[in-house]
Design a protein around this motif. Structure first.
Motif, mmCIF file in Angstrom:
data_model
loop_
_atom_site.group_PDB
_atom_site.id
_atom_site.type_symbol
_atom_site.label_atom_id
_atom_site.label_comp_id
_atom_site.label_asym_id
_atom_site.label_seq_id
_atom_site.Cartn_x
_atom_site.Cartn_y
_atom_site.Cartn_z
ATOM 1 N N LEU A 156 -29.852 -14.735 6.796
ATOM 2 C CA LEU A 156 -31.041 -14.570 7.699
ATOM 3 C C LEU A 156 -31.114 -13.129 8.315
ATOM 4 O O LEU A 156 -30.147 -12.402 7.981
ATOM 5 C CB LEU A 156 -30.431 -15.454 8.894
ATOM 6 N N PRO A 157 -31.962 -12.816 8.776
ATOM 7 C CA PRO A 157 -32.217 -11.369 9.361
ATOM 8 C C PRO A 157 -31.182 -10.995 10.420
ATOM 9 O O PRO A 157 -31.234 -11.759 11.218
ATOM 10 C CB PRO A 157 -33.593 -11.482 9.889
ATOM 11 N N ILE A 158 -30.462 -10.048 10.276
ATOM 12 C CA ILE A 158 -29.396 -9.587 11.166
ATOM 13 C C ILE A 158 -29.581 -8.121 11.101
ATOM 14 O O ILE A 158 -29.614 -7.199 10.503
ATOM 15 C CB ILE A 158 -28.043 -10.008 10.779
ATOM 16 N N GLU A 159 -29.601 -7.515 12.677
ATOM 17 C CA GLU A 159 -29.861 -6.325 12.776
ATOM 18 C C GLU A 159 -29.007 -5.897 14.166
ATOM 19 O O GLU A 159 -28.826 -6.812 15.097
ATOM 20 C CB GLU A 159 -31.300 -6.003 12.813
ATOM 21 N N PHE A 160 -28.638 -4.579 14.372
ATOM 22 C CA PHE A 160 -28.283 -4.031 15.726
ATOM 23 C C PHE A 160 -29.513 -3.983 16.670
ATOM 24 O O PHE A 160 -30.558 -3.576 16.231
ATOM 25 C CB PHE A 160 -27.422 -2.757 15.405
ATOM 26 N N SER A 161 -29.097 -4.183 17.828
ATOM 27 C CA SER A 161 -30.206 -3.999 19.001
ATOM 28 C C SER A 161 -29.416 -3.772 20.302
ATOM 29 O O SER A 161 -28.351 -4.126 20.651
ATOM 30 C CB SER A 161 -30.944 -5.423 18.836
ATOM 31 N N THR A 162 -30.276 -3.035 20.990
ATOM 32 C CA THR A 162 -29.743 -2.847 22.455
ATOM 33 C C THR A 162 -30.419 -3.489 23.590
ATOM 34 O O THR A 162 -30.257 -3.659 24.561
ATOM 35 C CB THR A 162 -30.020 -1.253 22.890
ATOM 36 N N GLU A 163 -31.356 -4.360 22.882
ATOM 37 C CA GLU A 163 -32.413 -5.222 23.719
ATOM 38 C C GLU A 163 -31.963 -6.676 23.573
ATOM 39 O O GLU A 163 -30.935 -7.052 23.267
ATOM 40 C CB GLU A 163 -33.688 -4.955 23.332
ATOM 41 N N TYR A 164 -32.932 -7.601 24.236
ATOM 42 C CA TYR A 164 -32.597 -9.128 24.389
ATOM 43 C C TYR A 164 -31.371 -9.419 25.019
ATOM 44 O O TYR A 164 -30.967 -10.544 24.593
ATOM 45 C CB TYR A 164 -32.695 -9.618 22.506
ATOM 46 N N LYS A 165 -30.998 -8.968 26.034
ATOM 47 C CA LYS A 165 -29.820 -9.278 26.861
ATOM 48 C C LYS A 165 -30.027 -10.453 27.563
ATOM 49 O O LYS A 165 -29.068 -11.334 27.766
ATOM 50 C CB LYS A 165 -29.504 -8.146 27.829
ATOM 51 N N SER A 166 -31.424 -10.743 27.964
ATOM 52 C CA SER A 166 -31.548 -12.064 28.744
ATOM 53 C C SER A 166 -31.447 -13.346 27.521
ATOM 54 O O SER A 166 -30.899 -14.187 28.094
ATOM 55 C CB SER A 166 -32.908 -12.076 29.280
ATOM 56 N N GLU A 167 -32.017 -12.830 26.346
ATOM 57 C CA GLU A 167 -31.736 -14.055 25.223
ATOM 58 C C GLU A 167 -30.250 -14.300 25.062
ATOM 59 O O GLU A 167 -29.812 -15.452 24.729
ATOM 60 C CB GLU A 167 -32.610 -13.685 24.186
ATOM 61 N N ILE A 168 -29.505 -13.070 24.895
ATOM 62 C CA ILE A 168 -28.151 -13.229 24.639
ATOM 63 C C ILE A 168 -27.459 -14.040 25.737
ATOM 64 O O ILE A 168 -26.619 -14.790 25.367
ATOM 65 C CB ILE A 168 -27.580 -11.826 24.385
ATOM 66 N N LEU A 169 -27.868 -13.808 26.745
ATOM 67 C CA LEU A 169 -27.051 -14.605 27.933
ATOM 68 C C LEU A 169 -27.316 -15.970 27.994
ATOM 69 O O LEU A 169 -26.381 -16.665 28.295
ATOM 70 C CB LEU A 169 -27.605 -13.834 29.542
ATOM 71 N N GLU A 170 -28.456 -16.448 27.742
ATOM 72 C CA GLU A 170 -29.020 -17.655 27.566
ATOM 73 C C GLU A 170 -28.144 -18.367 26.678
ATOM 74 O O GLU A 170 -27.519 -19.608 26.738
ATOM 75 C CB GLU A 170 -30.446 -17.751 27.419
ATOM 76 N N ILE A 171 -28.008 -17.661 25.329
ATOM 77 C CA ILE A 171 -27.289 -18.356 24.243
ATOM 78 C C ILE A 171 -25.940 -18.343 24.735
ATOM 79 O O ILE A 171 -25.186 -19.441 24.572
ATOM 80 C CB ILE A 171 -27.140 -17.488 23.040
ATOM 81 N N ALA A 172 -25.324 -17.575 25.320
ATOM 82 C CA ALA A 172 -23.869 -17.369 25.742
ATOM 83 C C ALA A 172 -23.556 -18.463 26.638
ATOM 84 O O ALA A 172 -22.729 -19.498 26.657
ATOM 85 C CB ALA A 172 -23.464 -16.158 26.388
ATOM 86 N N ILE A 173 -24.527 -18.640 27.942
ATOM 87 C CA ILE A 173 -24.358 -19.800 28.801
ATOM 88 C C ILE A 173 -24.398 -21.202 28.200
ATOM 89 O O ILE A 173 -23.598 -22.056 28.451
ATOM 90 C CB ILE A 173 -25.316 -19.729 29.843
ATOM 91 N N ARG A 174 -25.122 -21.480 27.174
ATOM 92 C CA ARG A 174 -25.566 -22.743 26.479
ATOM 93 C C ARG A 174 -24.232 -23.117 25.505
ATOM 94 O O ARG A 174 -23.752 -24.212 25.566
ATOM 95 C CB ARG A 174 -26.510 -22.801 25.923
ATOM 96 N N ASN A 175 -23.387 -21.907 24.967
ATOM 97 C CA ASN A 175 -22.638 -22.133 24.008
ATOM 98 C C ASN A 175 -21.091 -22.103 24.388
ATOM 99 O O ASN A 175 -20.254 -22.324 23.535
ATOM 100 C CB ASN A 175 -23.144 -21.508 22.662
#
Length: 223
Positions: free
Chosen positions: A77-96
């Motif tokens: 799958l597409p995987i890349e470094f990013s400094t953005e999307y912290k809100s999306e990362i937080l939501e994934i973390a909270i759910r998992n």
């Protein structure tokens, strides 16, 4: 022994590592968390002091020169470094991260408190590997250098419903490729002994396991 005092809204945490503390006045704290090398006698001693055993973690080490598998083929799958999307990362973390004791700092897991702890962790991240499925972010992995030869998997999660896509393996493979290209000799981690899927992933990549630590919590009763 290292000690840190952390505050999350109205909850004050005393975080202790590597030594059984001698505690006198603990009235200013709400919760005490202790991380210490696993010893059978320690569990009994700390239980007598009102601590509750909540988890055992294990150190992992992937020596990059020993990986014989084709890491490129593991990245589907597409995987890349990013400094953005912290809100999306937080939501994934909270759910998992439903039970992870880095974030669930009260004896009875409290999702609201865990969300506050996770927000602090994620706000402190810089570049993060993100994985997409049909342009949707479904997982992430954050690395932190611990020495000139080693980097540490600080935080990683994949949405539960996308775990069959191979996203987790792809993230770890990408991290190994990147670390090897940067000249690191190994990738380290520390995982819960209850997290067998991640343990199996590390084993697949040839990791060594060592240095078990126990995590204890003590809730301070205020009269």
């Amino acid at each position: 022994m290292t000690q840190q005092i952390k505050k999350y809204e109205n909850l004050v945490l005393l975080d202790i590592a590597n030594e059984i503390p001698v505690l006198s006045d603990i009235s200013m704290f709400d919760v005490i968390r202790l991380q210490i090398s696993s010893e059978p006698a320690t569990i009994k001693l700390l239980q007598e002091q009102g601590f509750v055993w909540v988890d055992r973690t294990i150190k992992t080490e992937i020596f990059l020169s020993r990986i014989s598998a084709d890491l490129e083929k593991m990245i589907r799958l597409p995987i890349e470094f990013s400094t953005e999307y912290k809100s999306e990362i937080l939501e994934i973390a909270i759910r998992n991260f439903k039970y992870d004791r880095r974030f669930h700092i009260t004896p009875n897991c409290n999702s609201n408190t865990a969300a506050l702890v996770l927000r602090e962790w994620i706000n402190n991240l810089s570049e993060v590997l993100i994985c997409r499925f049909k342009n949707q972010i479904i997982g992430f992995l954050a690395l932190q250098e611990t020495s000139p030869d080693s980097t540490f998997i600080n935080l990683a999660a994949v949405e539960e419903k996308y775990r069959t896509t191979g996203a987790a393996l792809g993230l770890y493979a990408k991290a190994c490729l990147w670390a090897r290209n940067q000249g690191y000799k190994k990738i380290e981690g520390r995982i819960s002994s209850m997290n067998t899927p991640v343990m199996n992933l590390y084993a697949f990549l040839g990791a060594n396991f060592s240095s078990p630590q126990d995590i204890f919590l003590k809730e301070v009763i205020h009269k």
